[in-house]
Enzyme design. Sequence first.
Site, PDB file in Angstrom:
ATOM      1  N   LYS A   1      -6.911   3.563  -2.426  1.00  0.00           N
ATOM      2  CA  LYS A   1      -7.205   3.348  -0.959  1.00  0.00           C
ATOM      3  C   LYS A   1      -7.388   4.614  -0.223  1.00  0.00           C
ATOM      4  O   LYS A   1      -6.558   5.973  -0.739  1.00  0.00           O
ATOM      5  CB  LYS A   1      -6.199   2.732  -0.276  1.00  0.00           C
ATOM      6  CG  LYS A   1      -6.062   2.490   1.180  1.00  0.00           C
ATOM      7  CD  LYS A   1      -5.038   1.948   1.639  1.00  0.00           C
ATOM      8  CE  LYS A   1      -4.625   1.902   3.304  1.00  0.00           C
ATOM      9  NZ  LYS A   1      -3.631   1.168   3.842  1.00  0.00           N
TER      10      LYS A   1
ATOM     11  N   ASP B   1       1.027  -1.110  -0.006  1.00  0.00           N
ATOM     12  CA  ASP B   1       0.020  -0.090  -0.055  1.00  0.00           C
ATOM     13  C   ASP B   1       0.962   1.324  -0.127  1.00  0.00           C
ATOM     14  O   ASP B   1       1.585   1.522   1.051  1.00  0.00           O
ATOM     15  CB  ASP B   1      -0.811  -0.127   1.237  1.00  0.00           C
ATOM     16  CG  ASP B   1      -2.077  -1.181   1.214  1.00  0.00           C
ATOM     17  OD1 ASP B   1      -1.909  -2.074   0.241  1.00  0.00           O
ATOM     18  OD2 ASP B   1      -2.911  -1.126   2.041  1.00  0.00           O
TER      19      ASP B   1
ATOM     20  N   LYS C   1     -10.035   0.394  -1.484  1.00  0.00           N
ATOM     21  CA  LYS C   1      -9.904   0.148  -0.167  1.00  0.00           C
ATOM     22  C   LYS C   1     -10.192   1.278   0.808  1.00  0.00           C
ATOM     23  O   LYS C   1      -9.938   2.415   0.655  1.00  0.00           O
ATOM     24  CB  LYS C   1      -8.561  -0.211   0.290  1.00  0.00           C
ATOM     25  CG  LYS C   1      -8.275  -0.688   1.433  1.00  0.00           C
ATOM     26  CD  LYS C   1      -6.813  -1.175   1.790  1.00  0.00           C
ATOM     27  CE  LYS C   1      -6.386  -1.462   3.137  1.00  0.00           C
ATOM     28  NZ  LYS C   1      -5.200  -1.953   3.438  1.00  0.00           N
TER      29      LYS C   1
END
Length: 231
Positions: A170, A106, A199
Amino acid sequence: MSPTASMTPEQVDQLDATELAALIDHTLLGPTASAQDIDTLCEQAQSYGTASVCIQPIWVERAATRLASSPVKVCTVIGFPSGAQTPETKAYETSQAIQHGADEVDMVIDQAAALANDKATLVRDIGAVVEAAAGHDVVVKVILETAALTDQAKIIACEAAVEAGAHYVKTSTGFGPGGATVADVALLRSTVGDGVGVKASGGIRTRQDAIDMLKAGATRLGASATYAIVS
């Protein structure tokens, strides 16, 4: 169903605890987390059946060893939490994390570039991580830190993530000025379409929080309050 395509509200309502857990990255990113804390996180993730554990890079090798015989993936963070590192630094972090056993990364974007509507810089920034992960079957998620960005900057960042070949966008690091909101998840989903996952992370503490994010278009959740969500 594709792991990046959002579910209908009816499908979300029908999720049981096991199915919901499988959408969660069980997260511990505090800088003072201990080795025992990481071991406990891995044990919990296996017990709940989460998608992954999400941890700082220093713990990737330990988590990968603990989870070697488990379907739970190892996720780590790149350029965390500010995103103000060079693309080359982020690429090196990614390569090292993969060598240590990371299955997913991430990465935090260059927020200044997003606010300047500088898509080309963002594509280079994200692309460096995507390229470092290429050929390793490693999922790349792109953290926008939505609470720090304008809606236009969020759209530019999403477009750059798609162009660079990332697998997910995300919302948040959990260390910024705010966490996931339904409005931001919906905006990210409408921008990236169903070919890229979304996300939601930051402030998801209850089952209802999780359900709300999934109905808005999230396909993965980042949470430390996993037990409260799935129980």
